[in-house]
Design an enzyme around this catalytic site. Sequence first.
Site, short mmCIF file in Angstrom:
data_model
loop_
_atom_site.label_atom_id
_atom_site.label_comp_id
_atom_site.label_asym_id
_atom_site.label_seq_id
_atom_site.Cartn_x
_atom_site.Cartn_y
_atom_site.Cartn_z
N GLU A 265 0.95 -1.13 0.02
CA GLU A 265 0.23 -0.08 0.09
C GLU A 265 1.14 1.21 0.01
O GLU A 265 0.64 2.18 -0.72
CB GLU A 265 -0.77 -0.16 1.17
CG GLU A 265 -2.17 -0.69 0.94
CD GLU A 265 -2.11 -1.83 1.99
OE1 GLU A 265 -1.03 -2.55 2.40
OE2 GLU A 265 -3.27 -2.31 2.50
N GLU A 266 1.97 1.13 0.84
CA GLU A 266 2.72 2.53 1.08
C GLU A 266 3.49 2.67 -0.43
O GLU A 266 3.49 3.84 -0.95
CB GLU A 266 3.87 2.15 1.83
CG GLU A 266 4.97 2.95 1.85
CD GLU A 266 5.97 3.15 3.19
OE1 GLU A 266 5.71 2.43 4.22
OE2 GLU A 266 7.01 3.82 3.10
N ARG A 267 3.62 1.89 -1.16
CA ARG A 267 4.48 2.00 -2.32
C ARG A 267 3.45 2.51 -3.54
O ARG A 267 3.91 3.19 -4.31
CB ARG A 267 5.03 0.90 -2.90
CG ARG A 267 6.47 0.67 -1.80
CD ARG A 267 7.22 -0.72 -1.94
NE ARG A 267 8.12 -0.55 -0.91
CZ ARG A 267 8.98 -1.67 -0.43
NH1 ARG A 267 8.79 -2.87 -0.97
NH2 ARG A 267 10.03 -1.69 0.49
N GLY B 54 2.47 6.10 -2.72
CA GLY B 54 3.34 6.88 -3.12
C GLY B 54 3.42 7.22 -4.58
O GLY B 54 3.65 8.45 -5.35
#
Lengths: 264, 385
Positions: free
Chosen positions: B241-243, B246
Amino acid sequence: MRIAVCIKQVPDTEARLRVRKDGLWVEEEDLPFVINESDNYALEEALTIAEKTAGEVVVVSLGPERVKDALRKALALGASRAVHLAEEAFQGGDALATGRALAAAIAGQEVDLVLTGSQSDDVGYGATGSVIAGHLGWPHAWLVMGLEIEEGGTSARVTREMESGMNEIFRLQLPAVIEVQAGINHPRYASLKGIMAAKRKPIERPSPADLGLEASQIGAAGSRLEVLEVAFPDSGEGAEMLEGDAATMARTLVEKLQREARVL
Amino acid sequence: MRFTDEHRLLRDAVRDLVEREINPHVDEWEAARSFPAHALFKIFGRAGYLGITKPHAYGGMELDWSYAMVMAEALGHARCGAVPMAIGVQTDMCTPALARFGSDELKREFLAPSIAGDLVGSIGVSESVAGSDVAAIKTTAVKDGGDYVVRGEKMWITNGIQADWMCCLVNTSDDPPHRNKSLIVVPLDAPGVERSTKLEKLGMWASDTAQIFFDGVRVPQRYRIGDEGMGFTYQMMQFQEERLWGAANVLTALEDLIQDTIDYARQRRAFGRAILDNQVVHFRLAELQTEIEALRSLVYRATELLVAGDDVTLLASMAKLKAGRLARQVSDACLQYWGGQGYMWESPVARAYRDCRLMSIGGGADEVMLSIICKHQGTLPGTGG
Ligand SMILES: Cc1cc2nc3c(=O)[nH]c(=O)nc-3n(C[C@H](O)[C@H](O)[C@H](O)COP(=O)(O)OP(=O)(O)OC[C@H]3O[C@@H](n4cnc5c(N)ncnc54)[C@H](O)[C@@H]3O)c2cc1C
């Protein structure tokens, strides 16, 4: 209290406008449309009053299919239903024809109050609200800066801006049509809950006949004003160069913006 | 990705919020090296934007990740990278594992108030001795009675000065490095927690970044997220999710930057014509716009697969890699066309240039993304290729 809010969808004021080939309006293809600025404030005012009085807000708009987006947004913000005057016969009217159609749509809604913006950011007639009030036979106020529904819900205390920067405060018997200015409140953001609920809210699409209107009374056919041309003014004239140091120029500019341009 | 009315309404509403609540303050917040996280998160929380994919029971909307992506994209309209990043930490970096594996009690205590915008969260993975090599972290949490006692340190922590809690990766045993870790929630007002002063950074100024020290901090064992020893695995999942977040977030930021550059280069003249009228300039900007659109397609495809429940490690890593590379290319090219004005501290393109540089480092450096891609290709030495 049941409140009708008239919203108009207009080209985003930051968009680049081009005149349409026929010279009568701007090219709408690829143009981003938004809810007219002061209408957002009218809607916020209505939603706040409806919350306080356990009432409801009905949004009404006249315009082509794309207007559905503006109505959905209003529903996402908390209006409980919408009326869309979408049929071709309604379109292309002046303030008189448009106001007549909107008044007929509102008449069937049994509302206690109609809120509109003071002026549209595209054509800027600033007259539609008054026409609605005329047809309904209700009092109205323009350029409203503050609105308070009084005890009992039969009157409103209205603050409006007069020329020369003074305010006028008066009491208005309800039902009434109140045209608000941009900046009178802090419009909310559509909550995700509101957004997800919007699709289950109804958008009525009455025909002219449903509203008891003849085709000759509305739209282009019902207008008494005919647009001959829209055009950008010739540029290069009327520019004034300010002089002095930065502080002086800033002071002069603010003064001019207040006194002459009246945008501050 | 098919956008519904709801996706579009969310996109417009978030953008509206960005324009009214963030952009007018960006210069001030950048200068202050901080933004009022609690006040701003409350506005987002009230509108329900901080719990888009989270369960209803904790105040979330339980929508699929495509809505989170739409929000990430809309946040890209902020006139700085710092504030969106701080919001992304809250929604898609420090809370996914908690929502997925945390106990009901833990979610009531930390997830629900974070969704409401009452608590500010942070994610603690990196340490001064271990960034790319996550398995090499040194912070330990040792059981003592009903508690863990945490010792160690976390480095470059976004929201680090203002955060109320941290989703913290710690070693909880002496097992091999991929099986000895756990994620625990550490309340940052606990005795023994010490925050460094704000770290001065190249960019992302409005984001407060800190080093955080744990000197025998007692944390109840019930603050562990999910099973002991699963921390590394949970964190690797949470990185997806983080990537993707971003990559989605940078799309709109880069598009706005190109638009600003078009506007600037159209009015700035040299040699008798607008800078923009040089073919090398408008062609280059068109090329970069095309690259952004290609990245968007990758992000949308990864999102679709994520929503369908597939493992998107490969695509998310590719998207993050490409986003990092492209962010640097676009901000560098745009700065070039602003000339001396672009090189000035206060110019928006200089800010974008500084902020964009992080994309290739934070959340896993480009080389780490490449390693993951190589692992999938079977070309990474020592991984059975
Ligand atoms: C502004 C900012 C905010 C941050 N916020 C957070 C946060 O909130 N939480 C958090 O946990 N961390 C955060 N980080 C840390 C970030 O995730 C790390 O900086 C990043 O993972 C890289 O780790 P490192 O800095 O230790 O680099 P190192 O691991 O020291 O690597 C240095 C460089 O070496 C190269 N490299 C590394 N491995 C390889 C390899 N296998 N092959 C080839 N080259 C390689 C890469 O180019 C890499 O950039 C933040 C960092 C910054 C700058």
